[in-house]
Design a protein around this motif. Structure first.
Motif, PDB file in Angstrom:
ATOM      1  N   GLN A   1       0.828  -1.212   0.000  1.00 19.49           N
ATOM      2  CA  GLN A   1       0.000   0.000   0.000  1.00 19.49           C
ATOM      3  C   GLN A   1       0.860   1.258   0.000  1.00 19.49           C
ATOM      4  OE1 GLN A   1      -2.717  -0.584   3.290  1.00 19.49           O
ATOM      5  NE2 GLN A   1      -4.128  -1.789   2.028  1.00 19.49           N
ATOM      6  N   ALA A   2       1.988   1.217   0.711  1.00 22.74           N
ATOM      7  CA  ALA A   2       2.861   2.387   0.730  1.00 22.74           C
ATOM      8  C   ALA A   2       3.499   2.645  -0.629  1.00 22.74           C
ATOM      9  CB  ALA A   2       3.946   2.206   1.788  1.00 22.74           C
ATOM     10  N   ALA A   3       3.660   1.585  -1.439  1.00 24.01           N
ATOM     11  CA  ALA A   3       4.295   1.717  -2.750  1.00 24.01           C
ATOM     12  C   ALA A   3       3.324   2.079  -3.863  1.00 24.01           C
ATOM     13  CB  ALA A   3       5.015   0.410  -3.112  1.00 24.01           C
ATOM     14  N   LEU A   4       2.029   2.069  -3.594  1.00 22.57           N
ATOM     15  CA  LEU A   4       1.053   2.248  -4.668  1.00 22.57           C
ATOM     16  C   LEU A   4       1.180   3.599  -5.375  1.00 22.57           C
ATOM     17  CD1 LEU A   4      -2.194   0.601  -3.232  1.00 22.57           C
ATOM     18  CD2 LEU A   4      -0.677  -0.270  -5.030  1.00 22.57           C
ATOM     19  N   ALA A   5       1.485   4.648  -4.627  1.00 25.63           N
ATOM     20  CA  ALA A   5       1.627   5.958  -5.275  1.00 25.63           C
ATOM     21  C   ALA A   5       2.817   5.953  -6.234  1.00 25.63           C
ATOM     22  CB  ALA A   5       1.788   7.048  -4.218  1.00 25.63           C
ATOM     23  N   ASP A   6       3.905   5.296  -5.849  1.00 26.00           N
ATOM     24  CA  ASP A   6       5.058   5.191  -6.741  1.00 26.00           C
ATOM     25  C   ASP A   6       4.706   4.383  -7.986  1.00 26.00           C
ATOM     26  OD1 ASP A   6       6.397   6.495  -4.707  1.00 26.00           O
ATOM     27  OD2 ASP A   6       8.175   5.225  -4.833  1.00 26.00           O
ATOM     28  N   PHE A   7       3.989   3.286  -7.790  1.00 26.73           N
ATOM     29  CA  PHE A   7       3.592   2.468  -8.935  1.00 26.73           C
ATOM     30  C   PHE A   7       2.699   3.270  -9.882  1.00 26.73           C
ATOM     31  CE2 PHE A   7       3.858  -1.742  -6.312  1.00 26.73           C
ATOM     32  CZ  PHE A   7       5.239  -1.694  -6.390  1.00 26.73           C
ATOM     33  N   ALA A   8       1.804   4.080  -9.322  1.00 25.53           N
ATOM     34  CA  ALA A   8       0.918   4.901 -10.151  1.00 25.53           C
ATOM     35  C   ALA A   8       1.722   5.916 -10.951  1.00 25.53           C
ATOM     36  CB  ALA A   8      -0.120   5.601  -9.280  1.00 25.53           C
ATOM     37  N   GLU A   9       2.735   6.499 -10.318  1.00 30.67           N
ATOM     38  CA  GLU A   9       3.587   7.458 -11.018  1.00 30.67           C
ATOM     39  C   GLU A   9       4.330   6.795 -12.172  1.00 30.67           C
ATOM     40  OE1 GLU A   9       7.512  10.276 -10.122  1.00 30.67           O
ATOM     41  OE2 GLU A   9       6.286   9.531  -8.456  1.00 30.67           O
ATOM     42  N   LEU A  10       4.782   5.574 -11.947  1.00 27.57           N
ATOM     43  CA  LEU A  10       5.532   4.849 -12.962  1.00 27.57           C
ATOM     44  C   LEU A  10       4.625   4.272 -14.044  1.00 27.57           C
ATOM     45  CD1 LEU A  10       8.472   3.926 -13.566  1.00 27.57           C
ATOM     46  CD2 LEU A  10       7.932   1.814 -12.340  1.00 27.57           C
ATOM     47  N   GLY A  11       3.372   3.978 -13.672  1.00 29.22           N
ATOM     48  CA  GLY A  11       2.434   3.373 -14.617  1.00 29.22           C
ATOM     49  C   GLY A  11       2.419   1.864 -14.558  1.00 29.22           C
ATOM     50  N   SER A  12       3.199   1.271 -13.655  1.00 26.82           N
ATOM     51  CA  SER A  12       3.231  -0.179 -13.469  1.00 26.82           C
ATOM     52  C   SER A  12       3.951  -0.463 -12.167  1.00 26.82           C
ATOM     53  CB  SER A  12       3.946  -0.883 -14.623  1.00 26.82           C
ATOM     54  OG  SER A  12       5.323  -0.542 -14.646  1.00 26.82           O
ATOM     55  N   GLY A  13       3.931  -1.717 -11.748  1.00 25.85           N
ATOM     56  CA  GLY A  13       4.633  -2.084 -10.522  1.00 25.85           C
ATOM     57  C   GLY A  13       4.751  -3.583 -10.397  1.00 25.85           C
ATOM     58  N   ARG A  14       5.715  -3.992  -9.581  1.00 26.64           N
ATOM     59  CA  ARG A  14       5.935  -5.406  -9.347  1.00 26.64           C
ATOM     60  C   ARG A  14       6.067  -5.642  -7.852  1.00 26.64           C
ATOM     61  NH1 ARG A  14       7.350  -4.270 -14.180  1.00 26.64           N
ATOM     62  NH2 ARG A  14       7.734  -5.828 -15.802  1.00 26.64           N
ATOM     63  N   VAL A  15       5.341  -6.649  -7.390  1.00 22.16           N
ATOM     64  CA  VAL A  15       5.455  -7.106  -6.013  1.00 22.16           C
ATOM     65  C   VAL A  15       5.893  -8.564  -6.056  1.00 22.16           C
ATOM     66  CG1 VAL A  15       4.252  -7.522  -3.837  1.00 22.16           C
ATOM     67  CG2 VAL A  15       3.619  -5.551  -5.263  1.00 22.16           C
ATOM     68  N   VAL A  16       6.966  -8.894  -5.349  1.00 22.25           N
ATOM     69  CA  VAL A  16       7.415 -10.279  -5.253  1.00 22.25           C
ATOM     70  C   VAL A  16       7.430 -10.656  -3.779  1.00 22.25           C
ATOM     71  CG1 VAL A  16       9.160 -11.972  -5.860  1.00 22.25           C
ATOM     72  CG2 VAL A  16       8.876  -9.935  -7.284  1.00 22.25           C
TER      73      VAL A  16
END
Length: 266
Positions: free
Chosen positions: A140-155
């Motif tokens: 949840q803390a990373a979601l804003a960064d993922f939104a800025e980037l347009g994608s994200g990865r969680v492992v």
């Protein structure tokens, strides 16, 4: 984000060498191997640590400009928010991948763990807090960064003890089973945003701090039970984490990849 935009984000996800990566518990044991694997591929890495300050700071000193070490207890949402903010401040770029590797207050000692007739729910609750609550806080803390980037990865880091419960790690295994469920439900919920959520699961690794006291005879017996006749190393496990962070895994989400030399099947 529209479906079309999410699909475009999947196709344009950054190479590992262009990523800022957060590895919780990234200073020692398996976490260190994961950190070093990302560094080898050119990523910039944020090490989240709780008690391993010296090890974390030594890694940061060895890789100036490419590693930042930040103390945070993943069970504390405010500390996790500060960890993500520190990463952004250090590198001036959003997180692209987060690896939920932190393990709170657990000893890999089969003889010392509570058995079924004596284990208390408090022991389960402690592991759920570190494993499940910790992962929720980080994602949840990373979601804003993922939104800025347009994608994200969680492992997420799991275990093969679901399939092969050879030691009485009841609380640990239950928490990791819940983390697998979270992996799949978060994958479904976050997929339209271009965020992929996967798990890599292993067994006994040869060798980490946690398995250092394991007799060679045990390693040899496990090796004989695998098709590859070997016990997985932390570096081999880390390479599978790299796959899920890479553009090659752009169509993979909600998956649990078991990396244990073929000992068990998912």
């Amino acid at each position: 984000m529209t479906t079309a935009t999410a699909a475009e984000a999947q196709q344009t996800a950054p190479a590992i060498s262009d990523q800022v990566v957060l590895v919780t518990g990234g200073a020692r044991g398996l976490g260190r191997a994961i950190t070093e694997a990302f560094l080898r591929e050119g990523a910039r890495v944020v090490i989240g640590y709780n008690a391993s300050r010296q090890a974390a700071e030594e890694l940061a000193a060895a890789h100036p400009g490419r590693v930042v070490a930040v103390q945070a207890d993943v069970r504390d949402r405010a500390q996790v928010e500060a960890l993500v903010a520190a990463a952004k401040a250090a590198f001036g770029a959003p997180l692209a991948t987060v690896v939920n590797n932190a393990l709170v207050d657990f000893s890999f000692n089969g003889d010392g763990r509570s058995h079924a007739h004596e284990i208390t729910y408090d022991e389960f609750s402690q592991q759920f807090s570190g494993t499940v609550e910790g992962a929720i806080n980080v994602v949840q803390a990373a979601l804003a960064d993922f939104a800025e980037l347009g994608s994200g990865r969680v492992v997420n880091v799991g275990t093969n003890l679901f399939q092969n419960p050879v030691v009485p790690y009841h609380d640990y295994t239950a928490a990791k089973a819940a983390l697998l469920s979270l992996t799949r439900t978060f994958a479904a919920d976050l997929g339209p945003r271009g965020i992929r959520v996967n798990m890599v699961s292993g067994g006994l690794l040869r060798t980490t701090d946690a398995s250092a006291a394991t007799p060679e005879a045990v390693f040899d017996a496990i090796a004989e039970g695998t098709p590859l006749r070997s016990v997985t190393t932390p570096a081999e496990f880390a390479d599978a984490v790299l796959f899920f962070a890479s553009p090659w895994a752009r169509s993979a989400t909600g998956q649990n990849l078991v990396i244990d030399g073929g000992l068990v099947k998912d």
